[in-house]
Design a protein around this motif. Sequence first.
Motif, mmCIF file in Angstrom:
data_model
loop_
_atom_site.group_PDB
_atom_site.id
_atom_site.type_symbol
_atom_site.label_atom_id
_atom_site.label_comp_id
_atom_site.label_asym_id
_atom_site.label_seq_id
_atom_site.Cartn_x
_atom_site.Cartn_y
_atom_site.Cartn_z
ATOM 1 N N ARG A 160 0.840 -1.201 0.000
ATOM 2 C CA ARG A 160 0.000 0.000 0.000
ATOM 3 C C ARG A 160 0.878 1.255 0.000
ATOM 4 O O ARG A 160 1.793 1.386 0.794
ATOM 5 C CB ARG A 160 -0.903 -0.016 1.238
ATOM 6 N N ARG A 161 0.556 2.161 -0.925
ATOM 7 C CA ARG A 161 1.319 3.410 -1.008
ATOM 8 C C ARG A 161 0.955 4.305 0.165
ATOM 9 O O ARG A 161 -0.213 4.508 0.482
ATOM 10 C CB ARG A 161 1.032 4.126 -2.340
ATOM 11 N N ASP A 162 1.988 4.837 0.835
ATOM 12 C CA ASP A 162 1.791 5.745 1.965
ATOM 13 C C ASP A 162 2.839 6.840 1.871
ATOM 14 O O ASP A 162 3.954 6.704 2.386
ATOM 15 C CB ASP A 162 1.922 4.985 3.294
ATOM 16 N N GLY A 163 2.494 7.915 1.185
ATOM 17 C CA GLY A 163 3.440 8.997 0.972
ATOM 18 C C GLY A 163 4.589 8.554 0.087
ATOM 19 O O GLY A 163 4.391 8.085 -1.036
ATOM 20 N N ASP A 164 5.805 8.671 0.602
ATOM 21 C CA ASP A 164 6.995 8.276 -0.157
ATOM 22 C C ASP A 164 7.405 6.839 0.120
ATOM 23 O O ASP A 164 8.515 6.426 -0.238
ATOM 24 C CB ASP A 164 8.166 9.215 0.186
ATOM 25 N N ASP A 165 6.521 6.085 0.764
ATOM 26 C CA ASP A 165 6.819 4.697 1.106
ATOM 27 C C ASP A 165 5.738 3.765 0.577
ATOM 28 O O ASP A 165 4.646 4.197 0.194
ATOM 29 C CB ASP A 165 6.898 4.509 2.630
ATOM 30 N N TYR A 166 6.057 2.473 0.600
ATOM 31 C CA TYR A 166 5.068 1.412 0.460
ATOM 32 C C TYR A 166 5.082 0.607 1.755
ATOM 33 O O TYR A 166 6.142 0.431 2.376
ATOM 34 C CB TYR A 166 5.410 0.470 -0.706
ATOM 35 N N VAL A 167 3.922 0.119 2.145
ATOM 36 C CA VAL A 167 3.814 -0.717 3.331
ATOM 37 C C VAL A 167 3.337 -2.099 2.891
ATOM 38 O O VAL A 167 2.236 -2.247 2.362
ATOM 39 C CB VAL A 167 2.850 -0.113 4.371
ATOM 40 N N LEU A 168 4.189 -3.115 3.108
ATOM 41 C CA LEU A 168 3.911 -4.467 2.636
ATOM 42 C C LEU A 168 3.358 -5.332 3.767
ATOM 43 O O LEU A 168 3.867 -5.288 4.900
ATOM 44 C CB LEU A 168 5.186 -5.128 2.101
ATOM 45 N N ASN A 169 2.319 -6.113 3.417
ATOM 46 C CA ASN A 169 1.738 -7.067 4.360
ATOM 47 C C ASN A 169 1.378 -8.358 3.631
ATOM 48 O O ASN A 169 0.829 -8.307 2.515
ATOM 49 C CB ASN A 169 0.480 -6.495 5.017
ATOM 50 N N GLY A 170 1.688 -9.483 4.247
ATOM 51 C CA GLY A 170 1.368 -10.774 3.651
ATOM 52 C C GLY A 170 2.446 -11.791 3.952
ATOM 53 O O GLY A 170 3.277 -11.598 4.849
ATOM 54 N N ALA A 171 2.439 -12.886 3.201
ATOM 55 C CA ALA A 171 3.411 -13.960 3.412
ATOM 56 C C ALA A 171 3.766 -14.579 2.067
ATOM 57 O O ALA A 171 2.914 -14.736 1.190
ATOM 58 C CB ALA A 171 2.855 -15.023 4.349
ATOM 59 N N LYS A 172 5.020 -14.939 1.919
ATOM 60 C CA LYS A 172 5.527 -15.587 0.716
ATOM 61 C C LYS A 172 6.110 -16.949 1.072
ATOM 62 O O LYS A 172 6.994 -17.047 1.926
ATOM 63 C CB LYS A 172 6.607 -14.716 0.050
ATOM 64 N N ALA A 173 5.597 -17.974 0.427
ATOM 65 C CA ALA A 173 5.999 -19.349 0.744
ATOM 66 C C ALA A 173 7.160 -19.805 -0.136
ATOM 67 O O ALA A 173 7.470 -19.197 -1.169
ATOM 68 C CB ALA A 173 4.808 -20.281 0.554
ATOM 69 N N TRP A 174 7.805 -20.865 0.294
ATOM 70 C CA TRP A 174 8.826 -21.566 -0.486
ATOM 71 C C TRP A 174 9.953 -20.646 -0.952
ATOM 72 O O TRP A 174 10.388 -20.716 -2.098
ATOM 73 C CB TRP A 174 8.186 -22.282 -1.682
ATOM 74 N N THR A 175 10.408 -19.795 -0.073
ATOM 75 C CA THR A 175 11.459 -18.842 -0.432
ATOM 76 C C THR A 175 12.829 -19.481 -0.209
ATOM 77 O O THR A 175 13.247 -19.714 0.926
ATOM 78 C CB THR A 175 11.354 -17.559 0.393
ATOM 79 N N THR A 176 13.541 -19.766 -1.292
ATOM 80 C CA THR A 176 14.912 -20.252 -1.185
ATOM 81 C C THR A 176 15.793 -19.145 -0.630
ATOM 82 O O THR A 176 15.702 -17.999 -1.069
ATOM 83 C CB THR A 176 15.436 -20.695 -2.561
ATOM 84 N N HIS A 177 16.629 -19.481 0.341
ATOM 85 C CA HIS A 177 17.456 -18.541 1.113
ATOM 86 C C HIS A 177 16.631 -17.763 2.115
ATOM 87 O O HIS A 177 17.115 -16.767 2.676
ATOM 88 C CB HIS A 177 18.221 -17.555 0.216
ATOM 89 N N GLY A 178 15.374 -18.192 2.351
ATOM 90 C CA GLY A 178 14.539 -17.496 3.328
ATOM 91 C C GLY A 178 15.194 -17.463 4.701
ATOM 92 O O GLY A 178 15.564 -18.499 5.246
ATOM 93 N N GLY A 179 15.350 -16.267 5.247
ATOM 94 C CA GLY A 179 16.005 -16.092 6.534
ATOM 95 C C GLY A 179 17.512 -16.009 6.442
ATOM 96 O O GLY A 179 18.180 -15.725 7.442
#
Length: 391
Positions: A144-163
């Motif tokens: 979501r756009r908020d001024g000069d930023d974006y605010v991200l919410n959610g989850a992404k599965a199966w991320t290689t190198h996650g963490g």
Amino acid sequence: MTATRRLPTEEAAELLKLVRRLAAEELAPRSAEAEASETFPREVFRLLGEVGVLGLPYAEEHGGGGQPYEVYLQVLEEIAAVWSSVGVGVSVHALSCFGLVSFGTEDQKQQWLPDMLGGSLLGAYCLSEAHAGSDPAAMRTTARRDGDDYVLNGAKAWTTHGGQADFYKVMARTAGEPGDRSGISCFLVPADTPGLSADTPERKMGLTGSHTATMRFEDVRIPVERRLGAEGEGLRIALGGLDSGRLGIAAVATGLAQGALDQAVAYARERETFGKPIIEHQGLAFVLADMEAAVQSARATVLHAARLKDAGLPFSREASIAKMVATDNAMKVTTDAVQVLGGYGYTRDFPVERYMREAKVMQIFEGTNQIQRMVISRSLAKDDRGTITHA
């Protein structure tokens, strides 16, 4: 690794010799223990970054190696022949850099690419979601756009190198509802951004040295300058890199199969029954012959697609064919390698049981092989292309 190679330049030949030596001396001795303990080999990626492997297919002006895909994929093969987790990691890192290379502004490239391609920053790629694997347009993660930023919410599965990654290339919805292909945008998110976290890594059948985790975004705030391309171009960016990513996995699968074949041949030359090496028994010798044919067929298919890409010709269909053929062949070759070693092949005293477990996922990620068949058949239905060009 026993593969015979014909490289386009002397420089490329020397590069392959260097990588083959590194694989034998630095990677192979660490692989079994790291896989058994499920330890992520961050120091190995630093080493590969230092010698220039992580940025090979990208331009030298931004810190890459300036090598054609024909060469880069053979480098992946050499790595994967001894350690598939690392081969997959190199391919994923290259994919995570694609959006910036292809859609970033010149300022963005100058600011971030040297460290990304130079190997000091390791990347990850966040596209899939638990409910939307083969259908990325159904994603629900929002930006979501908020001024000069974006605010991200959610989850992404199966991320290689996650963490483990230093940055994440993230696809998130900036407009529309799930299913709307035009409302997705692409972002580069630093790993230390507040609100970004990784779940416990998945407990996988194979590739245990490669950590795969769900990444969670809870009010993750990033500046607008970290968006790649325009709003709504995210799916185009994601899909634009997948053909190259599929070639990467196809090359890894080919290297994995070659490694299994090498182990099987070495064992068959030494093991004796009925007074002679088992490789001299026709029943087993023919199995090895079929394994060799499968590996060479996969390699030829992969390199054909790579050469089309390097020539600037359409290669999407060929990338899907290469991914499907190479990974299906890897599953067959590794299974046969276990059979050649008999009871020993089923133990962890030899690496072929690990190779067999690792081969299975090659048929699944970067688009399942069922999806590849869909891509290929749809391509056949659309056109009757047949291009002839000169070298």
